[in-house]
Design a protein around this motif. Structure first.
Motif, mmCIF file in Angstrom:
data_model
loop_
_atom_site.group_PDB
_atom_site.id
_atom_site.type_symbol
_atom_site.label_atom_id
_atom_site.label_comp_id
_atom_site.label_asym_id
_atom_site.label_seq_id
_atom_site.Cartn_x
_atom_site.Cartn_y
_atom_site.Cartn_z
ATOM 1 N N VAL A 167 0.833 -1.209 0.000
ATOM 2 C CA VAL A 167 0.000 0.000 0.000
ATOM 3 C C VAL A 167 0.868 1.259 0.000
ATOM 4 N N PHE A 220 -15.521 -5.048 -5.144
ATOM 5 C CA PHE A 220 -14.801 -3.925 -4.546
ATOM 6 C C PHE A 220 -14.091 -3.080 -5.588
ATOM 7 N N ASN A 270 -4.202 1.814 -9.282
ATOM 8 C CA ASN A 270 -3.793 1.750 -7.888
ATOM 9 C C ASN A 270 -4.662 0.789 -7.082
ATOM 10 N N ILE A 271 -6.000 0.964 -7.238
ATOM 11 C CA ILE A 271 -6.932 0.125 -6.483
ATOM 12 C C ILE A 271 -6.839 -1.327 -6.958
ATOM 13 N N LYS A 320 -3.175 -2.870 -5.902
ATOM 14 C CA LYS A 320 -3.004 -3.038 -4.461
ATOM 15 C C LYS A 320 -4.074 -3.953 -3.882
ATOM 16 N N GLY A 321 -5.304 -3.812 -4.392
ATOM 17 C CA GLY A 321 -6.392 -4.669 -3.917
ATOM 18 C C GLY A 321 -6.113 -6.133 -4.219
ATOM 19 N N GLY A 353 -3.307 -7.594 -2.087
ATOM 20 C CA GLY A 353 -3.783 -7.801 -0.711
ATOM 21 C C GLY A 353 -4.644 -9.047 -0.596
ATOM 22 N N VAL A 354 -5.560 -9.224 -1.568
ATOM 23 C CA VAL A 354 -6.439 -10.394 -1.543
ATOM 24 C C VAL A 354 -5.624 -11.675 -1.689
#
Lengths: 256, 238
Positions: A37, A78, A111-112, A115-116, A119-120
């Motif tokens: 992040v 998301f 970015n989303i 990074k998303g 993370g998942v």
């Protein structure tokens, strides 16, 4: 152990990653995510490096790419927001496939998405190599307050109770001539939701009293018996992933 | 766009704002742990676990909202506040969020502070304030309790959604310019619909529990007159 069957995501195996104590894996996963992040969004190479890191850990844990990617679809709702950003964002516009999109918005969407997804994938790897029971033990060893781990223990235990009661009530409804199909069972379900809660509570209360009578004091034996707690060596082995991730993030910050 | 408010995923809000909210959430949860420890007796411990399990299960059900092209889910803050009180209630929702973030990747781990602030703290606090006020104002009947549960649940969801708007305004990674008011409006509208669903489920559950086991409802404890002498379970010699 009377472990439940709620380990939907756990993959039984005996890989080096599975053998690591849970507290070590939790810390590694959290630090890795924070490093991801903190990475500037224009450092595209860094995200490639993170993906390689995830792939290496997945290979070590013997988790196949197919399993990982199909479970990663959970994040789909998301990232819907990400798709809208290039249209909503302000600032400079760029032409992409004949659409005038906000450059800032495009970067934001990337970015989303990047990074998303990372993370998942990291949390899926944790889930695939750690049972939920071990997860609570790990949190306890990381000095999480006992009230917190106690609620978490009961939550995971009672999920099975809840699902079991719901199934029993459904069978009872069908055997009395109800014909639940797709949306029409919603009405029956809504009418029975209070009853479901009470039935599950009364079962859960019995489970709790049975645990108390067998000497439960608020912590599971695995937590206070330090057997299996992480050694310095295991901490060092697991530290490789977050340390590599943190150095990638630091390099990306310096370069940008 | 809606699911965001519920579970902010990594990269939507920038690092510094996420860190500030993480510190805020940690401080607030510490207070909850200290106060909740006093509340958590032999009756509340299994109840807290079940409330958390119930919220966990219920958050997996998604309401599709066709007009907005989004889907959302229930929060459970009001249910938790009524059944186990504000302190343990906030902890229950926080436990759900932590477990979801750690093993399901539902909401980014780095955004946990933001998610806990919105759903566990803002949602539960708003619900409990409403419950405390409404239970005193409304008649102490079943209808009064149902209205309390419904209103508290509905509004708590809207309040939680506005927490996301505030966080986005402070540290959204993409500048939306004037679209921010639009975001606030969309969030409020969509969450009002979700809130109505949440309100109905909360009201039915609370009513059933209050009818059969009123001793289990935390919010009714302070209002009740001293308990009537218990009926002996086993008949003795008369």
């Amino acid at each position: 152990m009377g472990a439940g069957h709620g380990h939907v995501l756990y993959r039984e195996s005996d890989s080096p990653v599975h053998r690591l104590p849970p507290e070590v894996k939790i810390v590694a996963m959290v630090v890795f995510t924070i490093a991801v992040v903190a990475t500037p969004r224009t450092a595209f190479w860094a995200f490639g490096a993170y993906a390689v890191l995830v792939a290496v850990v997945a290979a070590l844990a013997r988790v196949g790419p197919r399993w990982l990617l199909s479970r990663a679809l959970i994040e789909l709702p998301f990232v819907v927001f990400a798709v809208a950003l290039p249209f909503l964002g302000s600032g400079d516009r760029v032409e992409v496939l004949g659409l005038r999109l906000s450059e800032d918005g495009l970067h934001g969407a990337w970015n989303i998405l990047a990074k998303g997804t990372l993370g998942v994938l990291a949390s899926l790897l944790l889930a695939a190599t750690t049972t939920t029971r071990d997860l609570i033990v790990g949190l306890d060893r990381l000095h999480c307050p006992q009230v917190f781990t106690q609620i978490a223990t009961f939550m995971l235990r009672y999920l099975d109770v809840l699902v079991g009661e719901a199934r029993r009530m459904r069978v009872a409804r069908i055997s009395r001539g109800d014909d639940p199909r797709f949306l029409w069972q919603l009405r029956g379900f809504a009418a029975g939701i209070g009853a479901l809660f009470l039935r599950a509570f009364e079962r859960g209360e019995r489970v709790y009293l049975a645990m108390l009578s067998r000497g439960y004091t608020g912590r599971m034996p695995a937590a206070w018996q330090s057997e299996g707690a992480a050694t310095t060596g295991q901490w060092l082995v697991a530290a490789t992933v977050p340390v590599v991730a943190a150095s990638i993030a630091a390099t990306a910050v310096v370069l940008s | 766009m809606e699911t965001l408010a519920m579970h902010i995923s990594n990269g939507i809000i920038d690092g510094p704002v996420a860190a500030i909210f993480a510190a805020l959430a940690l401080a607030a949860l510490t207070v909850c742990v200290l106060r909740g420890r006093r509340d958590l007796d032999d009756r509340l411990a299994p109840m807290a676990g079940l409330v958390a399990a119930f919220i966990f299960a219920v958050q997996m059900l998604n309401f599709p909202i066709f007009t907005a092209g989004v889907s959302g889910h229930l929060l459970g803050g009001a249910l938790a506040a009524i059944l186990v009180g504000p302190w343990v209630g906030a902890l229950c929702v926080a436990v759900v969020l932590v477990v979801q973030a750690l093993i399901f990747g539902d909401g980014g781990v780095a955004m946990l502070g933001l998610n806990i602030t919105n759903m566990a703290l803002l949602g539960t606090a708003a619900a409990y304030v409403l419950i405390a006020v409404l239970l005193r104002v409304l008649p102490r009947t079943r209808a009064g309790l149902a209205v309390t549960a419904f209103v508290a649940a509905t509004l708590s969801v809207v309040v939680a959604s506005q927490g996301f708007v505030l966080e986005y305004w402070l540290g959204g990674t993409t500048d939306l310019g004037n679209n921010l008011t639009g975001l606030a409006g969309t969030m409020a509208g969509v969450h009002l619909l979700i809130g109505i669903g949440e309100g109905l489920i909360t009201a039915t559950t609370v009513l059933t529990v209050a009818k059969v086991r009123p001793d289990l409802v935390y919010a009714l404890r302070s209002l009740r007159t001293p308990a009537a002498p218990a009926v002996p379970v086993a008949g003795g010699a008369r």
